[in-house]
Design an enzyme around this catalytic site. Structure first.
Site, PDB file in Angstrom:
ATOM      1  N   HIS A 153       0.820  -1.222   0.000  1.00  0.00           N
ATOM      2  CA  HIS A 153       0.000   0.000   0.000  1.00  0.00           C
ATOM      3  C   HIS A 153       0.850   1.266   0.000  1.00  0.00           C
ATOM      4  CE1 HIS A 153      -4.081  -1.727   0.634  1.00  0.00           C
ATOM      5  NE2 HIS A 153      -3.354  -2.773   0.998  1.00  0.00           N
ATOM      6  N   ASP A 361       3.517   9.397  -0.950  1.00  0.00           N
ATOM      7  CA  ASP A 361       2.335   8.633  -0.544  1.00  0.00           C
ATOM      8  C   ASP A 361       2.123   7.507  -1.546  1.00  0.00           C
ATOM      9  OD1 ASP A 361       0.062   8.096   0.986  1.00  0.00           O
ATOM     10  OD2 ASP A 361      -0.555  10.199   1.010  1.00  0.00           O
TER      11      ASP A 361
HETATM   12  P1  ADQ Z   1      -3.003   6.168   4.680  1.00  0.00           P
HETATM   13  O1  ADQ Z   1      -1.598   6.623   4.858  1.00  0.00           O
HETATM   14  O2  ADQ Z   1      -3.799   6.029   5.910  1.00  0.00           O
HETATM   15  O3  ADQ Z   1      -3.081   4.813   3.830  1.00  0.00           O
HETATM   16  P2  ADQ Z   1      -4.893   7.663   2.800  1.00  0.00           P
HETATM   17  O4  ADQ Z   1      -4.927   6.879   1.555  1.00  0.00           O
HETATM   18  O5  ADQ Z   1      -4.848   9.141   2.556  1.00  0.00           O
HETATM   19  O6  ADQ Z   1      -3.644   7.314   3.696  1.00  0.00           O
HETATM   20  O7  ADQ Z   1      -6.183   7.502   3.759  1.00  0.00           O
HETATM   21  C1  ADQ Z   1      -6.760   6.325   4.038  1.00  0.00           C
HETATM   22  C2  ADQ Z   1      -8.195   6.535   4.591  1.00  0.00           C
HETATM   23  O8  ADQ Z   1      -8.186   7.141   5.881  1.00  0.00           O
HETATM   24  C3  ADQ Z   1      -9.111   7.376   3.714  1.00  0.00           C
HETATM   25  O9  ADQ Z   1     -10.224   6.582   3.410  1.00  0.00           O
HETATM   26  C4  ADQ Z   1      -9.491   8.570   4.563  1.00  0.00           C
HETATM   27  O10 ADQ Z   1     -10.853   8.954   4.428  1.00  0.00           O
HETATM   28  C5  ADQ Z   1      -9.250   8.084   5.967  1.00  0.00           C
HETATM   29  N1  ADQ Z   1      -8.861   9.244   6.774  1.00  0.00           N
HETATM   30  C6  ADQ Z   1      -7.738   9.971   6.644  1.00  0.00           C
HETATM   31  N2  ADQ Z   1      -7.746  10.994   7.547  1.00  0.00           N
HETATM   32  C7  ADQ Z   1      -8.909  10.892   8.224  1.00  0.00           C
HETATM   33  C8  ADQ Z   1      -9.513  11.680   9.268  1.00  0.00           C
HETATM   34  N3  ADQ Z   1      -8.895  12.757   9.721  1.00  0.00           N
HETATM   35  N4  ADQ Z   1     -10.712  11.290   9.737  1.00  0.00           N
HETATM   36  C9  ADQ Z   1     -11.318  10.200   9.239  1.00  0.00           C
HETATM   37  N5  ADQ Z   1     -10.819   9.432   8.248  1.00  0.00           N
HETATM   38  C10 ADQ Z   1      -9.625   9.776   7.746  1.00  0.00           C
HETATM   39  C11 ADQ Z   1      -2.155   3.898   3.210  1.00  0.00           C
HETATM   40  C12 ADQ Z   1      -1.119   4.530   2.288  1.00  0.00           C
HETATM   41  C13 ADQ Z   1      -1.791   5.352   1.200  1.00  0.00           C
HETATM   42  C14 ADQ Z   1      -2.793   4.483   0.433  1.00  0.00           C
HETATM   43  C15 ADQ Z   1      -3.726   3.763   1.403  1.00  0.00           C
HETATM   44  C16 ADQ Z   1      -4.611   2.749   0.682  1.00  0.00           C
HETATM   45  O11 ADQ Z   1      -0.216   5.355   3.031  1.00  0.00           O
HETATM   46  O12 ADQ Z   1      -0.833   5.880   0.293  1.00  0.00           O
HETATM   47  O13 ADQ Z   1      -3.555   5.309  -0.441  1.00  0.00           O
HETATM   48  O14 ADQ Z   1      -2.989   3.045   2.390  1.00  0.00           O
HETATM   49  O15 ADQ Z   1      -3.858   1.858  -0.083  1.00  0.00           O
END
Ligand code: ADQ
Length: 471
Positions: A153, A361
């Protein structure tokens, strides 16, 4: 059709808080049968070697417990203080304590031992993320002959960052024990290909290491997405509207700039607030006309580097408040809590600018969710980091270098000044891309590729994949 076994560090929990990934994999599991396997979240002195099954909202879940020491070395240690920073090219924030590798490896062995007795010969196994790179090796050592796929991921690192990781050669050999390795973006497949073609015979002992044979492993990009039409519906739901009304009351007609992230140094939060500071400093028109809302709940806050990022962000937000706030106007709000998807969808829809500027990311699903939630007649503008995997999907976003806060400040000005017809044209292109890369197709295409002969309808999604030649 063969069963699907999904393996990840944590299994989904009870309740409606599940993210898009969990929802999509749940759907796939419902179509194919199988179960989700992972750590229970419990730390015990003497874990049982057998997994416990339970039904979580209709999903069959098998879990094991871990000891506190193993979990610390595996999770906060090797996974999140070595692999996460190195894969995000932040070696300056890595804590290289090679002994954590033992706990990391041991947890992967415990996963394999508890999972093996639950497997049938034709089960297809899909392992998720950097916590579990060695799992295929450990399952194969115990005799598993199943098709096993791995999805990373987060970004794949450059060779130099990889060489800084203790036991990197073993980890790469572990990857070669999978039948299919999926990555987020072309960028990651290229980085992997660079490593696999130019493996350096480096080791501390000075003895040459044998290069890893990847000829039996297919490596390809499977860019993850969200369910943009579900976000479109959610953004006008009663719960979203409630949040929008609350926010509108406090905005008094100002344009909202929105950031939504886990509080993580990879997300570029201090740089983002600094770019906003430059917007306000360089163009007095925007004072009292815009408001930045940054939502960033703490994550991994037992790790020192995360606490430091939090402190840095507190200081920068305080500085911008002190510099620009007036008795009756505040330039920003910083909220350290998570919101449910309906509230987020409402905020996304209200925001004139979605500010998504990670330093690096894997994909960034917030960018996808922001696009899905826009009002087609009056959409906002996505300002997106070039270093998110999402930049390969969303060419019509306003792309920025997040390290260059002047450029990001200027992109904010451009987004706020953008005429309606250009906003609509850009958004239509972004929405088409978000639909093309939706999470259901992502999940289906990975499984079709991993187990083609057992797929339900034989649909091939070969044309949306970018294959790497790694033979
Ligand atoms: P993350 O680093 O967690 O994921 P991201 O893809 O931006 O990053 O977010 C994942 C989920 O968390 C989203 O569905 C978002 O809505 C939720 N989220 C983020 N901030 C939030 C908040 N403040 N309140 C509620 N919900 C929140 C990792 C990798 C990413 C990759 C994902 C999926 O780092 O690059 O896109 O996995 O593969």
């Amino acid at each position: 059709m063969s069963r699907l076994i999904v393996v990840s560090n944590r299994t989904p929990g009870k309740g409606p808080a599940a993210g898009g990934l969990a929802v999509a994999l749940r759907k796939t599991l419902a179509e194919r049968e199988g179960f989700w396997f992972g750590w229970s979240g419990d730390l015990v002195e003497t874990p049982s070697s057998e997994a416990r099954f339970q039904d979580i909202d209709g999903l069959s879940v098998a879990q094991i417990d871990l000891t506190r020491d193993d979990h610390h070395a595996y999770y906060a240690g090797f996974s999140n203080s070595i692999l996460w920073p190195s894969f995000h090219l932040r070696l300056d924030l890595a804590t290289i304590e090679a002994h954590w590798y033992e706990g990391y490896r041991s947890v992967n062995v415990q996963f394999a031992r508890a999972l093996l007795p639950l497997l049938r010969p034709d089960d297809v196994i899909w392992v998720h993320d950097y916590h579990l790179i060695p799992l295929a090796t450990e399952l194969r050592n115990l005799g598993a002959r199943n098709r096993i796929g791995f999805y990373l991921h987060i970004p794949f690192p450059t060779p130099d960052a990889l060489y800084a990781i203790p036991h990197h050669q073993e980890l790469m050999r572990d990857l070669s024990r999978y039948d299919l390795v999926g990555m987020q973006a072309n960028r990651d497949v290229s980085a992997f290909t660079e490593f696999s073609e130019h493996q350096s015979p480096s080791s501390l002992s000075g003895s040459p290491l044998k290069s890893v044979d990847f000829s039996r492993t297919e490596v390809a990009a499977f860019p993850i997405g969200s369910d943009p039409d579900a976000f479109a519906r959610l953004s006008v739901s009663a719960a979203a509207t409630k949040m929008v009304k609350r926010m509108e009351r406090s905005l008094h007609g100002q344009n909202l700039i929105l950031g939504v992230d886990r509080l993580d140094y990879s997300k570029g939060l201090p740089q983002r607030v600094e770019a906003y500071e430059k917007l306000l400093a360089n163009d007095g028109r925007f004072r009292r006309q815009v408001h930045l809302l940054q939502v960033a709940p703490p994550s991994r806050d037992t790790i020192k580097e995360y606490q430091e990022t939090s402190d840095t962000l507190d200081a920068i937000c305080g500085r911008v408040m002190g510099r620009f706030a007036e008795p009756d106007w505040q330039p920003l709000t910083y909220v350290k809590r998570a919101y449910g998807q309906p509230s987020l969808a409402g905020l996304y829809r209200l925001a004139r600018v979605g500010l998504v500027t990670p330093l690096r990311d894997g994909m960034n699903l917030v960018a996808h969710e922001y696009v899905g939630s826009q009002n087609p007649a009056d959409p906002g503008v996505l300002v997106l980091s070039r270093f998110a995997g999402a930049a390969e999907i969303f060419e019509d976003a306003v792309l920025v270098n997040p390290f260059d806060t002047d450029e990001t400040g200027e992109a904010l000005r451009m987004a706020l000044d953008m005429p309606l017809d250009e906003r609509i044209a850009r958004w239509q292109s972004l929405m088409a891309a978000a639909r093309r890369h939706n999470v259901d197709d992502w999940s289906r295409s990975f499984i079709d590729r991993l187990a083609p002969s057992t797929s339900g309808d034989g649909t091939s999604t070969r044309d949306i994949l970018y294959l790497a030649s790694v033979a």
